[in-house]
Design an enzyme around this catalytic site. Structure first.
Site, PDB file in Angstrom:
ATOM      1  N   HIS A 140      15.416  17.039-106.634  1.00 27.47           N
ATOM      2  CA  HIS A 140      15.262  16.432-107.856  1.00 27.47           C
ATOM      3  C   HIS A 140      14.417  15.487-107.317  1.00 27.47           C
ATOM      4  O   HIS A 140      13.205  15.537-107.428  1.00 27.47           O
ATOM      5  CB  HIS A 140      16.284  15.898-108.156  1.00 27.47           C
ATOM      6  CG  HIS A 140      15.911  14.902-109.731  1.00 27.47           C
ATOM      7  ND1 HIS A 140      15.337  15.339-110.896  1.00 27.47           N
ATOM      8  CD2 HIS A 140      15.618  13.401-109.521  1.00 27.47           C
ATOM      9  CE1 HIS A 140      15.113  14.333-111.434  1.00 27.47           C
ATOM     10  NE2 HIS A 140      14.961  13.095-110.520  1.00 27.47           N
ATOM     11  N   GLU A 141      14.357  14.113-106.324  1.00 27.77           N
ATOM     12  CA  GLU A 141      14.053  13.310-105.148  1.00 27.77           C
ATOM     13  C   GLU A 141      12.633  14.131-104.762  1.00 27.77           C
ATOM     14  O   GLU A 141      11.376  13.319-104.500  1.00 27.77           O
ATOM     15  CB  GLU A 141      14.242  12.571-105.066  1.00 27.77           C
ATOM     16  CG  GLU A 141      15.896  12.091-105.379  1.00 27.77           C
ATOM     17  CD  GLU A 141      14.898  11.060-106.763  1.00 27.77           C
ATOM     18  OE1 GLU A 141      13.967  10.890-106.867  1.00 27.77           O
ATOM     19  OE2 GLU A 141      16.258  11.017-107.200  1.00 27.77           O
ATOM     20  N   HIS A 144      10.357  14.197-106.952  1.00 32.39           N
ATOM     21  CA  HIS A 144       9.483  13.038-107.569  1.00 32.39           C
ATOM     22  C   HIS A 144       8.189  12.996-106.635  1.00 32.39           C
ATOM     23  O   HIS A 144       7.267  12.455-107.048  1.00 32.39           O
ATOM     24  CB  HIS A 144      10.338  12.375-107.986  1.00 32.39           C
ATOM     25  CG  HIS A 144      11.171  11.918-108.209  1.00 32.39           C
ATOM     26  ND1 HIS A 144      10.164  11.666-109.879  1.00 32.39           N
ATOM     27  CD2 HIS A 144      12.132  11.869-109.460  1.00 32.39           C
ATOM     28  CE1 HIS A 144      11.256  12.165-111.007  1.00 32.39           C
ATOM     29  NE2 HIS A 144      12.279  11.784-110.587  1.00 32.39           N
ATOM     30  N   GLU A 211      10.778  13.204-115.610  1.00 35.89           N
ATOM     31  CA  GLU A 211      11.696  13.393-115.214  1.00 35.89           C
ATOM     32  C   GLU A 211      12.431  14.773-115.470  1.00 35.89           C
ATOM     33  O   GLU A 211      13.188  15.669-113.898  1.00 35.89           O
ATOM     34  CB  GLU A 211      12.736  12.313-115.660  1.00 35.89           C
ATOM     35  CG  GLU A 211      13.388  11.096-115.102  1.00 35.89           C
ATOM     36  CD  GLU A 211      13.610  10.979-114.579  1.00 35.89           C
ATOM     37  OE1 GLU A 211      14.660  12.009-113.474  1.00 35.89           O
ATOM     38  OE2 GLU A 211      12.622  10.470-113.179  1.00 35.89           O
TER      39      GLU A 211
END
Length: 275
Positions: A140-141, A144, A211
């Site tokens: 997930h990071e 980003h 997100e």
């Protein structure tokens, strides 16, 4: 969510200073539309760009991140290996990998560009999540970073800053057309507070949209079932209250609000299940 907290906090501080400095400019700069537009653009985008450039170093200091250079144990080696694999999948440079001390399950990524980023995870996340769940959080990071979310946020914040200054000036001139009296100063500073507060809704909206994309990236780099399991684990861990500094900036947030930078976990889980 930490990355957004540090970014916005730095930006807010710069904008407050810029607002005070503007008050000392000659009156013709206050009342000339063209001149003030240039000032607003420079101050607005300058604040967001400086915040972006400072984001990684500020995050390290504020969160007390220990950057892994030579792995001290098997867990740190696993973190480096996992992030390296995901970074290669995403087509970005290898980020710095760090750990910060907190019992809360959280993680963040920050940095001014895709090839010079930082990914950090909390000790609470490492202690309470399985390897599969932690892998999904790191995915997930990494998403980003790969999606350029910090740069996107900086551009959005720059536009918002500019409009806040222009609207604050309009309010100040409505109070004092000459731009010389105490009414102009009070109106301009009050306008920055009021319009800045409303502008944060806009920034939070765009943050929430990013997100969902990061969750999809985590599902791509680690597997959808792992990403869903990680969000479920975060949901289970929300019986306690998150500190304010985490409520604005980690992966972990369930508050449904116009000012929330993250969608509720239930909605994020549903979005992944419906992909």
């Amino acid at each position: 969510m930490r990355r957004i907290f540090y970014f916005i906090a730095t930006n807010a501080a710069i904008m407050i200073v810029a607002g005070i400095i503007i008050q000392f400019l000659p009156a013709e700069y206050q009342t000339s539309d063209g001149r003030f537009l240039i000032i607003a653009l420079v101050a607005g985008f300058g604040g967001s760009i400086v915040s972006l450039l400072m984001s990684k170093s500020m995050a390290k200091r504020a969160a007390g991140v220990y950057v892994i250079e030579s792995p001290r144990n098997e867990t740190e080696q696993w973190l480096l290996t996992t992030v390296a694999r995901q970074a290669e999948q995403a087509g970005i440079g290898m980020p710095e990998v760090g750990i910060f001390e907190t019992p809360d399950m959280n993680a963040f990524a920050t940095g001014a560009n895709k090839n010079n980023a930082l990914v950090a995870v909390s000790t609470g996340l490492l202690h309470n999540m399985t390897r599969d769940e932690a892998e999904a959080v790191m995915g997930h990071e990494i998403a980003h970073v790969a999606n350029g979310d910090m740069v996107t946020l900086a551009l959005i914040q720059g536009v918002v800053n500019t409009f806040v200054l222009l609207l604050a000036r309009a309010l100040a001139l409505a109070i004092d057309r000459d731009g010389r009296g105490i009414g102009y100063f009070v109106g301009f500073m009050a306008g920055q507070v009021v319009f800045g507060f409303l502008a944060s809704i806009v920034v939070a909206f765009f943050s929430r949209r990013r997100e969902y994309r990061a969750d999809a990236g985590g599902a791509e780099y680690a597997g959808a079932h792992k990403m869903i399991a990680a969000l479920e684990k975060l949901k289970q861990g929300q019986a306690g209250h998150l500190p304010d500094q985490l409520a604005a900036f980690g992966i972990n947030s369930s508050v449904k609000s116009l000012f929330s930078t993250h969608p509720p976990l239930e909605e994020r889980i549903a979005a992944l299940k419906n992909r």
